[in-house]
Enzyme design. Structure first.
Site, short mmCIF file in Angstrom:
data_model
loop_
_atom_site.label_atom_id
_atom_site.label_comp_id
_atom_site.label_asym_id
_atom_site.label_seq_id
_atom_site.Cartn_x
_atom_site.Cartn_y
_atom_site.Cartn_z
N ARG A 93 0.71 -1.07 0.03
CA ARG A 93 0.09 0.05 -0.26
C ARG A 93 0.81 1.50 0.19
O ARG A 93 0.56 2.29 -0.65
CB ARG A 93 -0.98 0.05 0.96
CG ARG A 93 -2.11 -0.96 0.95
CD ARG A 93 -2.58 -1.29 2.30
NE ARG A 93 -3.24 -0.10 2.98
CZ ARG A 93 -3.65 -0.24 4.15
NH1 ARG A 93 -3.58 -1.34 5.23
NH2 ARG A 93 -4.17 0.76 4.64
N CYS A 153 -0.47 5.51 9.44
CA CYS A 153 -0.83 4.40 8.94
C CYS A 153 -1.89 4.81 8.11
O CYS A 153 -1.86 5.95 7.54
CB CYS A 153 -0.94 3.48 10.17
SG CYS A 153 -2.35 4.00 11.09
#
Length: 348
Positions: free
Chosen positions: A237, A304
């Site tokens: 990601r 995150c």
């Protein structure tokens, strides 16, 4: 080769084992990204996990021996695609006396697009009143993964001025693997004698404006100045090769950010119970960050997807001896950043 998704260039206005944070922004062309290579003077300790040195991380045995001296919160939370009901699992079985802390409920309810933003101090205080928790209580938090969402609640307590909080190493899986007692149902706590007063600690929280301003410092200095941005998401990601869980949200990363997936600081150390996820030792944690090019003597911002696993890195860094004054958490994290059309996104 880095492919850079550039947008209109301006800045928007907001938004510690017992037995353990305008207008007129100009986006400059990217300088080559590389870690700062100067040999740092280390400002962290080489302590190991012992009862006398730290109270951030506690063992199941310690908690079992001290249940009557602490307040316990089950902070389990799971990604939606796992189709697990954390609150229902709590009702079925939890550590005796524990109450359920729902990070989807105790948050800033005014920010619907951002799932786990830090709650206003008054709301957090009222929630602690309902739990019967007072400012002087030692709170132990745990989760169903081992060391994950409990770290978000650990950070939340810290950000509300409550430092007497610990994470149960290995969480509920470790507790049950050792055969300690559990109970079922929805416990009711007696209200604390005094109203809980939360005090927001600004230095632990980073917002959108600050992250953008920090990126500018990193870019102008070639990464030598500014806080290091450490991204806890899986590397796929981070690079942009894998999609985000949220439909329509771009993957990728912030300029000059460093990938340290949160799974790198935890381990399944019990071969008989591989589901038990525990925190790595301080020396192992430091090695993980240093191998990634992180200078542990410089300030750090953890990030995150939505602020949960960034808290795992925050907690790991504390346990590795990094001073709390050198660590900030980007509350809105990648969700807030990537949702903003003015953000600069890098894909490898």
């Amino acid at each position: 080769m880095l492919s850079l998704l550039r947008t209109q260039q301006q800045r928007l206005a907001p938004g510690l084992l017992f037995s353990a944070r305008a207008t007129g922004l100009t986006v400059a062309p990217l300088a080559p990204q590389h870690p700062h290579t100067a040999t740092p003077k280390k400002h962290y300790s080489s302590k190991t996990h012992t009862m006398s040195e730290s109270n951030k991380l506690v063992t199941a045995q310690w908690l079992n021996d001290n249940l009557d001296k602490v307040k316990v919160l089950d902070c389990s939370w799971y990604l939606p695609f796992l189709k697990r009901n954390a609150h229902e699992e709590f009702r079925n079985s939890h550590i005796p006396g524990a109450q359920y802390f729902d990070i989807d409920a105790i948050k800033d309810l005014s920010k619907a697009d951002l799932p786990h933003m830090l709650p206003p101090p008054e709301f957090f205080g009222a929630s602690m009143d309902r739990f019967g928790i007072s400012n002087g209580d030692h709170v132990v938090v745990y989760d169903g993964d081992g060391v994950r969402s409990a770290c978000r609640v650990f950070w939340t307590f810290n950000a509300m001025g409550h430092s007497k909080v610990s994470v149960l190493d290995g969480g509920f899986p470790k507790w049950t693997s050792l055969g300690y007692k559990t109970e079922a149902g929805e416990p009711k706590a007696a209200r604390a004698a005094k109203r809980y007063v939360a005090q927001h600690v600004d230095s632990l929280v980073c917002g959108y404006e600050s992250i953008v301003g920090n990126i500018e410092q990193l870019k102008v200095s070639g990464g030598a100045k500014g806080k290091q941005i450490i991204d806890a998401r899986p590397n796929g990601r981070f690079t942009g090769k894998e999609p985000e869980f949220r439909p329509g949200l771009s993957s990728g990363h912030m300029p000059y950010s460093i990938s340290v997936p949160f799974t790198e600081v935890t381990s399944a150390s019990d071969s008989a119970n591989p589901q038990v996820e525990t925190l790595k030792s301080p020396s192992e944690i430091r090695q993980v960050f240093e191998n990634a090019g992180v200078d542990l003597s410089r300030p750090i911002i953890t990030s995150c997807g939505s602020g949960v696993t960034a808290s795992v890195l925050y907690f790991a860094l504390l346990n590795a001896g990094v001073d709390a004054s050198n660590i900030t958490l980007y509350d809105g994290s990648w969700t807030e950043y990537a949702l903003n059309p003015y953000s600069e996104i890098i894909k490898d």
